[in-house]
Enzyme design. Structure first.
Site, short mmCIF file in Angstrom:
data_model
loop_
_atom_site.label_atom_id
_atom_site.label_comp_id
_atom_site.label_asym_id
_atom_site.label_seq_id
_atom_site.Cartn_x
_atom_site.Cartn_y
_atom_site.Cartn_z
N GLN A 100 0.84 -1.20 0.00
CA GLN A 100 0.00 0.00 0.00
C GLN A 100 0.88 1.25 0.00
OE1 GLN A 100 -3.73 0.22 2.14
NE2 GLN A 100 -3.01 2.02 3.26
N HIS A 185 2.00 12.99 1.86
CA HIS A 185 1.03 12.59 2.89
C HIS A 185 1.25 13.42 4.17
CE1 HIS A 185 -1.59 10.16 5.27
NE2 HIS A 185 -1.57 9.10 4.49
N ASP A 230 -12.13 10.60 5.03
CA ASP A 230 -11.15 10.15 4.03
C ASP A 230 -11.70 10.51 2.65
OD1 ASP A 230 -9.09 9.00 2.68
OD2 ASP A 230 -9.30 7.00 3.54
N GLU A 290 -3.32 16.54 2.03
CA GLU A 290 -2.26 15.91 1.25
C GLU A 290 -2.36 16.29 -0.23
OE1 GLU A 290 -2.82 11.71 2.04
OE2 GLU A 290 -3.74 12.21 3.97
#
Length: 315
Positions: A100, A185, A230, A290
């Site tokens: 990931q 990030h 998110d 981000e």
């Protein structure tokens, strides 16, 4: 013998203090300090920025109290660099064997040196009292990347008196085209998430991962965090994003060649479920805003170069 006319003294300009850069004894991190007091720390593991302090000593980045800084796993906090994959592996795609968020954040980078920020890749950079640190990563440095392409990455971190810039140059050094994502990030430190809002995305549609990636129409108002969040917003790079605390500007994010902005906060339950997230109420002290290019693949042809970056200004 006295001389009637002595030569005039040559004026000597005072020595101006310069930025100081150091490498830790164990060769695991690079640190820089400006004469005016600003500070940045970057791990060579992942080229991860783990600290950015303003002149008054205030920390601008959230770093989990349980973060692994020994290279055993990705760092929870700071500014991990996501490349060449955002999110979990994509089935039936050349990235389908990658971990990931790709391998950049879990690889050891090479420190290439320091230079004046006058050569910054982002527009309107200040050249005075600032320092740019460069880091490199290429396919030849990886023992098993599970991504069969030739590349060369140059990652630059520029510390200025009021801002931190991160920029990435991707060079395709092979003979095959390839697709990639890139994202910075950034975990921004805040005093209280309940007093925090994000502006500049009011007119942007977004993909809501909390609704399975559903496309959601623009909300028309600043973002406030009241539960696990998110989202991937797509908006023009020239659109500045601001993080406010109690209605006052705290950070301003500007972007170059990055059309996406991810807004993330794990909230209570998800934070409890992450072994490397702390303290328990740490979700109240951070918000991820981000800058990236992740909503679609970027295709880089053989021999070509891509570059993009962000500037975070502490207000």
């Amino acid at each position: 013998m006295d001389r009637a006319k002595k030569p005039a003294a040559i004026p000597v300009s005072p020595i101006q203090p310069t930025p100081q850069v150091s490498i830790s004894d164990d060769n695991s991190r690079v640190s820089a300090n400006l004469p005016t007091g600003q500070h940045v720390d970057i791990l060579l593991y992942g080229a991860t920025v783990v600290s950015w302090k303003s002149a008054n000593g205030k920390e601008n980045l959230f770093l989990s109290s349980k973060a692994h800084l020994d290279g055993s796993k990705p760092v929870r906090g700071g500014i991990p660099l996501v490349f060449p994959l955002f999110g979990p592996p994509t089935p039936n795609h050349p990235t389908d064997k990658l971990p990931q968020h790709g391998f950049a954040r879990t690889s050891r980078w090479e420190y290439l040196g320091k230079s004046s920020s006058e050569s910054s890749t982002l527009p309107n950079s200040k050249g005075d009292a600032s320092v740019k640190l460069d880091f490199g990563l290429s396919n030849s440095m990886l023992s098993d990347s599970k991504w069969d392409y030739d590349f060369n990455l140059t990652y630059s971190v520029t510390l200025s008196q009021d801002s931190l810039e991160t920029s990435l140059v991707v060079r395709n050094t092979g003979t095959s085209n390839y697709d990639f994502h890139v994202l910075f990030h950034s975990y921004l430190a805040v005093d209280d998430i309940n007093d925090t809002t994000v502006s500049g995305l009011e007119k942007a549609a977004f993909k809501d991962k909390m609704q399975g990636g559903k496309e959601v129409e623009p909300a028309g108002k600043p973002i406030s965090i009241e539960s696990e969040t998110d989202r991937i917003y797509t908006t023009a790079p020239e659109q500045a994003i601001k993080v406010l605390e109690k209605g006052k500007d705290r950070y301003e994010l500007t972007r170059d060649m990055l059309s996406d902005v991810v807004v993330w906060n794990p909230w209570i339950e998800k934070a409890k479920g992450m072994a490397d997230f702390g303290p328990e109420n740490g979700y109240k002290k951070m918000i991820c805003v981000e800058a990236g290019s992740v909503s679609a693949w970027n295709t880089l042809e053989a021999g070509d170069t891509w570059e993009g970056g962000q500037r975070i200004k502490a207000l």
